[in-house]
Design an enzyme around this catalytic site. Structure first.
Site, short mmCIF file in Angstrom:
data_model
loop_
_atom_site.label_atom_id
_atom_site.label_comp_id
_atom_site.label_asym_id
_atom_site.label_seq_id
_atom_site.Cartn_x
_atom_site.Cartn_y
_atom_site.Cartn_z
N TRP A 1 0.85 -1.17 0.00
CA TRP A 1 0.00 0.00 0.00
C TRP A 1 0.88 1.23 0.00
CZ3 TRP A 1 -0.94 -3.07 4.72
CH2 TRP A 1 -1.76 -4.16 4.46
N HIS B 1 -4.75 3.92 -4.66
CA HIS B 1 -5.06 4.23 -3.27
C HIS B 1 -3.79 4.40 -2.44
CE1 HIS B 1 -4.85 -0.18 -3.80
NE2 HIS B 1 -4.13 -0.11 -2.70
N GLU C 1 -14.77 2.16 -9.18
CA GLU C 1 -13.77 3.20 -9.42
C GLU C 1 -13.67 4.23 -8.30
OE1 GLU C 1 -14.77 4.91 -13.20
OE2 GLU C 1 -14.35 3.05 -14.28
N ASP D 1 -0.98 -2.00 -10.40
CA ASP D 1 -1.95 -2.69 -9.55
C ASP D 1 -3.33 -2.02 -9.66
OD1 ASP D 1 -2.24 -4.70 -7.30
OD2 ASP D 1 -2.97 -2.89 -6.30
N HIS E 1 -9.90 -0.05 -10.82
CA HIS E 1 -10.42 0.81 -9.77
C HIS E 1 -10.18 2.30 -10.04
CE1 HIS E 1 -11.72 -2.48 -7.22
NE2 HIS E 1 -10.63 -3.10 -7.62
N GLU F 1 -3.07 -4.75 -13.95
CA GLU F 1 -3.86 -5.82 -13.35
C GLU F 1 -5.34 -5.43 -13.37
OE1 GLU F 1 -4.70 -7.66 -8.96
OE2 GLU F 1 -4.58 -5.50 -9.36
#
Length: 194
Positions: free
Chosen positions: A30, A69, A111, A155, A159, A179
């Site tokens: 993260w 994120h 998203e 990654d 989203h 991904e």
């Protein structure tokens, strides 16, 4: 997402480096700071040396990036702990969790809602905010240039809105692979177009 400068990234010809940016609380997947490397994996000089060594051997360097994120811990997200411009709530979508969406196939929820949960929230970057977009695009360009990366593995691509990715790929200027974790080839194919 369109692939740029396709190269032969095989196990014998490329090294895939995960966690190219500082992660929260040690070795996690993260992002916390788009401008710093995760020191658990070495220094900036170490990554440059790896890149130089690979290139001298005719090999490629692919870095792994998380763009969707940032990481926070606990129910109350302290945005001031993130580096600018992410140190303000306006840099993120409103808090809601993808996993709690009544319709997990709702693309807006995919998203704009956050991954994670109340114990480990992953605040979702507001990629409709031009300041956020500019910072992300500048950061990926700098990352590739500073370390001589030949490719990026991205990654959680699904989203972030699809129209974000062409500018991201252009800013990176290298081969990109994203991904899209889903068991639906028609859905995933939407990200492979040009």
């Amino acid at each position: 997402m369109r692939l740029h400068k396709a190269k032969h990234f095989t196990g014998a010809h490329a090294i895939h480096v995960i966690l190219s940016v500082l992660a929260h609380r040690g070795i996690r997947y993260w992002t916390k700071n788009f401008d710093s490397l995760n020191t658990h994996f070495g220094t900036a000089d170490d990554l440059r040396a790896l890149s130089d060594t690979l290139h001298k051997r005719g090999m490629y360097l692919m870095l792994d990036v998380v763009v969707n994120h940032l990481a926070a811990f606990g129910p109350d997200v302290n945005f001031t702990g993130f580096s600018p411009p992410f140190n303000d709530a306006s840099s993120f979508h409103k808090r809601c969790f993808v996993a709690e969406s009544p319709d997990p196939s709702n693309q807006t929820a995919v998203e704009q809602c956050w991954l994670g949960d109340a114990k480990l929230p992953l605040p979702d970057l507001n990629t409709e905010n031009p300041v956020v977009v500019e910072k992300v695009l500048d950061s990926v360009h700098k990352l590739v240039q500073d370390y001589g990366a030949d490719g990026l593995r991205i990654d959680t691509v699904k989203h972030i809105r699809k129209d974000f990715w062409p500018d991201f790929v252009k800013s990176a200027g290298v081969f990109t692979l994203g991904e899209v974790l889903i068991n639906n080839t028609d859905y995933a194919a939407q990200y492979a177009g040009g």
